[in-house]
Write a protein that holds these residues in place. Structure first.
Motif, PDB file in Angstrom:
ATOM      1  N   GLU A  75       0.813  -1.210   0.000  1.00 15.34           N
ATOM      2  CA  GLU A  75       0.000   0.000   0.000  1.00 15.34           C
ATOM      3  C   GLU A  75       0.849   1.264   0.000  1.00 15.34           C
ATOM      4  OE1 GLU A  75      -2.518  -0.429   3.371  1.00 15.34           O
ATOM      5  OE2 GLU A  75      -3.530  -2.218   2.596  1.00 15.34           O
ATOM      6  N   ARG A  76       2.138   1.133   0.256  1.00 19.76           N
ATOM      7  CA  ARG A  76       3.060   2.265   0.233  1.00 19.76           C
ATOM      8  C   ARG A  76       4.221   1.960  -0.703  1.00 19.76           C
ATOM      9  NH1 ARG A  76       2.127   5.802   4.473  1.00 19.76           N
ATOM     10  NH2 ARG A  76       0.654   5.051   6.038  1.00 19.76           N
ATOM     11  N   GLU A  77       4.805   3.018  -1.221  1.00 14.03           N
ATOM     12  CA  GLU A  77       5.954   2.808  -2.102  1.00 14.03           C
ATOM     13  C   GLU A  77       7.154   2.314  -1.306  1.00 14.03           C
ATOM     14  OE1 GLU A  77       7.238   5.755  -4.805  1.00 14.03           O
ATOM     15  OE2 GLU A  77       5.308   5.906  -5.837  1.00 14.03           O
ATOM     16  N   GLU A  78       7.893   1.391  -1.901  1.00 17.58           N
ATOM     17  CA  GLU A  78       9.154   0.929  -1.346  1.00 17.58           C
ATOM     18  C   GLU A  78      10.192   0.930  -2.463  1.00 17.58           C
ATOM     19  OE1 GLU A  78       9.014  -2.779   0.721  1.00 17.58           O
ATOM     20  OE2 GLU A  78       7.257  -2.227   1.929  1.00 17.58           O
ATOM     21  N   LEU A  79      11.401   1.333  -2.129  1.00 20.60           N
ATOM     22  CA  LEU A  79      12.498   1.297  -3.084  1.00 20.60           C
ATOM     23  C   LEU A  79      13.434   0.158  -2.721  1.00 20.60           C
ATOM     24  CD1 LEU A  79      14.154   2.569  -5.428  1.00 20.60           C
ATOM     25  CD2 LEU A  79      15.363   3.877  -3.676  1.00 20.60           C
ATOM     26  N   TRP A  80      13.711  -0.699  -3.691  1.00 21.37           N
ATOM     27  CA  TRP A  80      14.654  -1.804  -3.534  1.00 21.37           C
ATOM     28  C   TRP A  80      15.718  -1.688  -4.610  1.00 21.37           C
ATOM     29  CZ3 TRP A  80      14.026  -6.593  -0.532  1.00 21.37           C
ATOM     30  CH2 TRP A  80      12.990  -6.506   0.407  1.00 21.37           C
ATOM     31  N   MET A  81      16.798  -2.431  -4.451  1.00 25.78           N
ATOM     32  CA  MET A  81      17.818  -2.472  -5.493  1.00 25.78           C
ATOM     33  C   MET A  81      18.373  -3.881  -5.603  1.00 25.78           C
ATOM     34  SD  MET A  81      20.987  -0.495  -3.684  1.00 25.78           S
ATOM     35  CE  MET A  81      21.495  -0.895  -1.981  1.00 25.78           C
TER      36      MET A  81
ATOM     37  N   GLU B 186      18.144  -5.813  -1.861  1.00 20.57           N
ATOM     38  CA  GLU B 186      17.981  -5.108  -0.594  1.00 20.57           C
ATOM     39  C   GLU B 186      16.958  -3.988  -0.694  1.00 20.57           C
ATOM     40  OE1 GLU B 186      21.710  -3.634   0.770  1.00 20.57           O
ATOM     41  OE2 GLU B 186      22.609  -5.630   1.021  1.00 20.57           O
ATOM     42  N   GLN B 187      16.260  -3.780   0.421  1.00 12.72           N
ATOM     43  CA  GLN B 187      15.368  -2.626   0.524  1.00 12.72           C
ATOM     44  C   GLN B 187      16.181  -1.384   0.856  1.00 12.72           C
ATOM     45  OE1 GLN B 187      12.802  -2.089   4.027  1.00 12.72           O
ATOM     46  NE2 GLN B 187      11.079  -1.944   2.638  1.00 12.72           N
ATOM     47  N   VAL B 188      15.884  -0.305   0.151  1.00 14.14           N
ATOM     48  CA  VAL B 188      16.569   0.959   0.396  1.00 14.14           C
ATOM     49  C   VAL B 188      15.741   1.854   1.298  1.00 14.14           C
ATOM     50  CG1 VAL B 188      17.563   3.023  -0.669  1.00 14.14           C
ATOM     51  CG2 VAL B 188      17.722   0.809  -1.835  1.00 14.14           C
ATOM     52  N   SER B 189      14.428   1.960   1.013  1.00 11.68           N
ATOM     53  CA  SER B 189      13.587   2.851   1.815  1.00 11.68           C
ATOM     54  C   SER B 189      12.120   2.503   1.651  1.00 11.68           C
ATOM     55  CB  SER B 189      13.817   4.319   1.420  1.00 11.68           C
ATOM     56  OG  SER B 189      13.373   4.549   0.091  1.00 11.68           O
TER      57      SER B 189
ATOM     58  N   ALA C 170      11.440   7.757  -0.327  1.00 10.28           N
ATOM     59  CA  ALA C 170      12.679   8.521  -0.245  1.00 10.28           C
ATOM     60  C   ALA C 170      13.813   7.765  -0.926  1.00 10.28           C
ATOM     61  CB  ALA C 170      13.022   8.792   1.218  1.00 10.28           C
ATOM     62  N   ILE C 171      14.610   8.489  -1.697  1.00  7.13           N
ATOM     63  CA  ILE C 171      15.727   7.881  -2.404  1.00  7.13           C
ATOM     64  C   ILE C 171      16.994   8.645  -2.051  1.00  7.13           C
ATOM     65  CG2 ILE C 171      16.696   7.330  -4.665  1.00  7.13           C
ATOM     66  CD1 ILE C 171      13.910   7.099  -5.771  1.00  7.13           C
ATOM     67  N   TYR C 172      17.985   7.925  -1.538  1.00 15.22           N
ATOM     68  CA  TYR C 172      19.237   8.540  -1.128  1.00 15.22           C
ATOM     69  C   TYR C 172      20.377   7.918  -1.938  1.00 15.22           C
ATOM     70  CZ  TYR C 172      16.271   9.870   2.788  1.00 15.22           C
ATOM     71  OH  TYR C 172      15.253  10.365   3.557  1.00 15.22           O
ATOM     72  N   PRO C 173      20.860   8.616  -2.961  1.00 14.48           N
ATOM     73  CA  PRO C 173      21.919   8.055  -3.812  1.00 14.48           C
ATOM     74  C   PRO C 173      23.128   7.570  -3.019  1.00 14.48           C
ATOM     75  CG  PRO C 173      21.014  10.050  -4.805  1.00 14.48           C
ATOM     76  CD  PRO C 173      20.407   9.934  -3.429  1.00 14.48           C
ATOM     77  N   ARG C 174      23.486   8.275  -1.948  1.00 10.29           N
ATOM     78  CA  ARG C 174      24.662   7.867  -1.175  1.00 10.29           C
ATOM     79  C   ARG C 174      24.497   6.462  -0.623  1.00 10.29           C
ATOM     80  NH1 ARG C 174      26.553  11.806   3.553  1.00 10.29           N
ATOM     81  NH2 ARG C 174      26.787  13.142   1.720  1.00 10.29           N
ATOM     82  N   GLU C 175      23.297   6.116  -0.128  1.00 10.80           N
ATOM     83  CA  GLU C 175      23.052   4.781   0.414  1.00 10.80           C
ATOM     84  C   GLU C 175      23.136   3.720  -0.689  1.00 10.80           C
ATOM     85  OE1 GLU C 175      19.487   4.480   2.640  1.00 10.80           O
ATOM     86  OE2 GLU C 175      19.924   6.201   3.930  1.00 10.80           O
TER      87      GLU C 175
ATOM     88  N   LEU D 174      17.573  -0.477 -10.051  1.00 11.18           N
ATOM     89  CA  LEU D 174      16.637   0.132  -9.111  1.00 11.18           C
ATOM     90  C   LEU D 174      15.242  -0.449  -9.330  1.00 11.18           C
ATOM     91  CD1 LEU D 174      17.779   3.834  -9.609  1.00 11.18           C
ATOM     92  CD2 LEU D 174      18.420   2.315  -7.728  1.00 11.18           C
ATOM     93  N   VAL D 175      14.517  -0.661  -8.240  1.00  6.85           N
ATOM     94  CA  VAL D 175      13.161  -1.214  -8.321  1.00  6.85           C
ATOM     95  C   VAL D 175      12.283  -0.505  -7.307  1.00  6.85           C
ATOM     96  CG1 VAL D 175      11.726  -3.272  -8.154  1.00  6.85           C
ATOM     97  CG2 VAL D 175      14.096  -3.490  -8.931  1.00  6.85           C
ATOM     98  N   HIS D 176      11.115  -0.049  -7.746  1.00  2.00           N
ATOM     99  CA  HIS D 176      10.127   0.408  -6.764  1.00  2.00           C
ATOM    100  C   HIS D 176       8.720   0.149  -7.290  1.00  2.00           C
ATOM    101  CE1 HIS D 176       9.712   4.268  -9.028  1.00  2.00           C
ATOM    102  NE2 HIS D 176       8.618   4.469  -8.314  1.00  2.00           N
ATOM    103  N   ASN D 177       7.757   0.250  -6.417  1.00  3.45           N
ATOM    104  CA  ASN D 177       6.370  -0.065  -6.752  1.00  3.45           C
ATOM    105  C   ASN D 177       5.524   1.197  -6.826  1.00  3.45           C
ATOM    106  OD1 ASN D 177       6.759   0.099  -3.849  1.00  3.45           O
ATOM    107  ND2 ASN D 177       4.603  -0.455  -3.646  1.00  3.45           N
TER     108      ASN D 177
END
Length: 228
Positions: free
Chosen positions: A125-131, A144-147, A155-160, A175-178
């Protein structure tokens, strides 16, 4: 004189369903499959009406098992036990789809990434960013999940992202997100952050191979559309 209490009618019916399952599982109707599954959660009730309601609302077994949590909770008869069962089922399903890639299969097509991602993120139900981090032969090194974010933003943090790629000695990043909205097309913000990460990655001799956006029923690949 005490009389023997008759067992509930649904117990005999459930036993007959199980016998049919073992004889020819494909012969069961969709609602009967859900009815048997629910029987392991709601042991002391007739689950046929609930199973039929789920099929009617969500269009089939897949729709029922991948429905959003808030939609499932709105169905009369779905309690905490059923929600725990569905959450467990989804985790098993996600790990089933992730295992070939955890065995370092080559991610040589966006569909492979999308299939893995949809099994975990499609009903969120919420966006998640994975890579997905890969080696020089596009074999998976880490997933791995990023945020986590809101219904329309993560939220996307290039440094992470780049830091994780260096830790795993990766050569490439996917990069993968929903999109909980159900529309996999990228927003202007999706395009902008992808360009930003790709630019930073090049400075570190890393490649952003793709950005895959998934929904429960589809996906969008930046690589296929020529955006990376």
């Amino acid at each position: 004189m005490l009389t023997k209490k008759e067992p509930p009618h649904y117990l005999g019916h459930r036993r007959r369903l199980k016998d049919r399952l073992m004889e020819n599982s494909r012969a069961l109707a969709d609602y009967e499959v859900l009815e048997l599954l629910l029987g392991y959660v709601n042991v002391r009730r007739d689950n046929k009406p609930l199973a039929k309601e789920l099929i009617a609302r969500f269009g089939g077994v897949r729709g029922a098992l991948l429905a959003r949590e808030e939609e499932l909770r709105a169905v009369p008869g779905i309690g905490p036990g059923a929600m725990e069962f569905v959450t467990l089922w989804r985790e098993v399903w996600a790990r089933f789809h992730e295992q070939p890639l955890r065995d370092r299969a080559s991610l040589n097509h966006p569909e492979l990434v999308a299939e893995m991602a949809r099994s975990r993120l499609g009903a969120k139900e919420r966006e998640e960013l994975w890579m997905a981090l890969v080696d020089a032969k596009n074999r998976l090194l880490a997933w791995e999940q990023v945020s986590q974010g809101t219904v329309d933003q993560a939220a996307i943090y290039p440094r992470e992202i780049l830091g994780a790629a260096l830790r795993h000695k990766a050569c490439g990043i996917i990069l993968v997100h929903n999109h909980p909205s159900g529309d996999p097309r990228p927003s202007p913000e999706d395009k902008a952050i992808t360009r930003r990460i790709a630019s930073a990655a090049r400075e570190m001799d890393l490649r952003v191979l793709d950005h895959v956006i998934v929904t429960a029923g589809g996906y969008f690949s930046f690589q296929v559309e020529g955006l990376v």
